[in-house]
Design a protein around this motif. Structure first.
Motif, PDB file in Angstrom:
ATOM      1  N   PHE A 117     -19.299  33.158  -4.301  1.00 53.07           N
ATOM      2  CA  PHE A 117     -18.734  31.814  -4.174  1.00 53.07           C
ATOM      3  C   PHE A 117     -17.243  31.880  -3.855  1.00 53.07           C
ATOM      4  O   PHE A 117     -16.751  31.179  -2.960  1.00 53.07           O
ATOM      5  CB  PHE A 117     -18.972  31.007  -5.456  1.00 53.07           C
ATOM      6  CG  PHE A 117     -18.382  29.625  -5.397  1.00 53.07           C
ATOM      7  CD1 PHE A 117     -19.109  28.580  -4.864  1.00 53.07           C
ATOM      8  CD2 PHE A 117     -17.096  29.376  -5.860  1.00 53.07           C
ATOM      9  CE1 PHE A 117     -18.567  27.298  -4.794  1.00 53.07           C
ATOM     10  CE2 PHE A 117     -16.544  28.107  -5.791  1.00 53.07           C
ATOM     11  CZ  PHE A 117     -17.285  27.069  -5.263  1.00 53.07           C
ATOM     12  N   VAL A 118     -16.514  32.714  -4.580  1.00 48.05           N
ATOM     13  CA  VAL A 118     -15.073  32.838  -4.369  1.00 48.05           C
ATOM     14  C   VAL A 118     -14.773  33.387  -2.973  1.00 48.05           C
ATOM     15  O   VAL A 118     -13.870  32.897  -2.282  1.00 48.05           O
ATOM     16  CB  VAL A 118     -14.420  33.717  -5.460  1.00 48.05           C
ATOM     17  CG1 VAL A 118     -12.988  34.079  -5.113  1.00 48.05           C
ATOM     18  CG2 VAL A 118     -14.487  33.013  -6.805  1.00 48.05           C
ATOM     19  N   VAL A 119     -15.533  34.379  -2.525  1.00 44.12           N
ATOM     20  CA  VAL A 119     -15.327  34.937  -1.184  1.00 44.12           C
ATOM     21  C   VAL A 119     -15.561  33.864  -0.126  1.00 44.12           C
ATOM     22  O   VAL A 119     -14.772  33.728   0.822  1.00 44.12           O
ATOM     23  CB  VAL A 119     -16.228  36.169  -0.950  1.00 44.12           C
ATOM     24  CG1 VAL A 119     -16.206  36.607   0.505  1.00 44.12           C
ATOM     25  CG2 VAL A 119     -15.799  37.313  -1.869  1.00 44.12           C
ATOM     26  N   ALA A 120     -16.626  33.075  -0.270  1.00 43.23           N
ATOM     27  CA  ALA A 120     -16.897  31.994   0.685  1.00 43.23           C
ATOM     28  C   ALA A 120     -15.770  30.968   0.671  1.00 43.23           C
ATOM     29  O   ALA A 120     -15.331  30.496   1.727  1.00 43.23           O
ATOM     30  CB  ALA A 120     -18.234  31.329   0.364  1.00 43.23           C
ATOM     31  N   PHE A 121     -15.284  30.639  -0.522  1.00 43.62           N
ATOM     32  CA  PHE A 121     -14.184  29.680  -0.631  1.00 43.62           C
ATOM     33  C   PHE A 121     -12.926  30.211   0.056  1.00 43.62           C
ATOM     34  O   PHE A 121     -12.244  29.484   0.785  1.00 43.62           O
ATOM     35  CB  PHE A 121     -13.904  29.359  -2.103  1.00 43.62           C
ATOM     36  CG  PHE A 121     -12.821  28.335  -2.284  1.00 43.62           C
ATOM     37  CD1 PHE A 121     -13.107  26.987  -2.158  1.00 43.62           C
ATOM     38  CD2 PHE A 121     -11.513  28.716  -2.572  1.00 43.62           C
ATOM     39  CE1 PHE A 121     -12.107  26.033  -2.313  1.00 43.62           C
ATOM     40  CE2 PHE A 121     -10.513  27.773  -2.722  1.00 43.62           C
ATOM     41  CZ  PHE A 121     -10.803  26.423  -2.593  1.00 43.62           C
ATOM     42  N   LEU A 122     -12.617  31.488  -0.153  1.00 42.39           N
ATOM     43  CA  LEU A 122     -11.435  32.081   0.482  1.00 42.39           C
ATOM     44  C   LEU A 122     -11.582  32.113   2.000  1.00 42.39           C
ATOM     45  O   LEU A 122     -10.594  31.945   2.726  1.00 42.39           O
ATOM     46  CB  LEU A 122     -11.176  33.475  -0.079  1.00 42.39           C
ATOM     47  CG  LEU A 122     -10.716  33.510  -1.535  1.00 42.39           C
ATOM     48  CD1 LEU A 122     -10.608  34.949  -2.031  1.00 42.39           C
ATOM     49  CD2 LEU A 122      -9.400  32.767  -1.726  1.00 42.39           C
ATOM     50  N   ALA A 123     -12.800  32.316   2.486  1.00 41.99           N
ATOM     51  CA  ALA A 123     -13.035  32.265   3.932  1.00 41.99           C
ATOM     52  C   ALA A 123     -12.748  30.864   4.472  1.00 41.99           C
ATOM     53  O   ALA A 123     -12.161  30.717   5.554  1.00 41.99           O
ATOM     54  CB  ALA A 123     -14.472  32.679   4.253  1.00 41.99           C
TER      55      ALA A 123
END
Length: 137
Positions: A117-123
């Motif tokens: 989730f965090v990786v997708a948000f940072l993307a």
């Protein structure tokens, strides 16, 4: 045939299409899990993370909550002529992270789900920055 001005953003356009397919897969999985669980259509989904049906429904809901931002930011970047390599990379990372989120949600692996989730948000943040910075380059 893709319009010539869109060619640098081919991967971002593909990422949008893949996300559409991923949402369809999640919808199918959630619907089949609901049938298997004897869920009455239209009734609230109850239970918790111990239920696959609950997890499948939440995975689908979470994806649909974030995909609007993804599409808007992709279009913002494309229409602002953002750096294609950056926008494409962020779009691919978003799709991979959303896939990881879905699979870890299905498997009930909470920590991995949170990381995805965090990786997708940072993307998504990277996509926003690429669109904002485009007129400045």
């Amino acid at each position: 045939m893709m319009l010539e001005w869109l060619l640098p953003y081919t991967m971002t356009v593909w990422a949008m299409g893949i996300m559409g397919g991923l949402i369809l897969v999640q919808l199918l999985v959630a619907d089949l899990a609901g049938v298997g669980a004897g869920h009455v259509p239209g009734a609230a989904v109850t239970g918790g993370h111990e239920s696959f049906f609950f997890r499948a429904t939440r995975a689908h809901a979470n994806t649909t909550e974030s995909v609007a931002a993804f599409i808007l930011l992709a279009l913002f970047g494309i229409l602002h002529n953002a750096a294609p390599w950056w926008l494409n990379a962020c779009a691919i990372v978003y799709v991979a992270a959303r896939l990881g989120h879905m699979l870890s949600y299905y498997a009930g692996i909470g920590t991995l789900r949170s990381v995805a989730f965090v990786v997708a948000f940072l993307a998504l943040v990277g996509m926003l920055i690429s669109g904002v910075m485009a007129p400045l380059r």
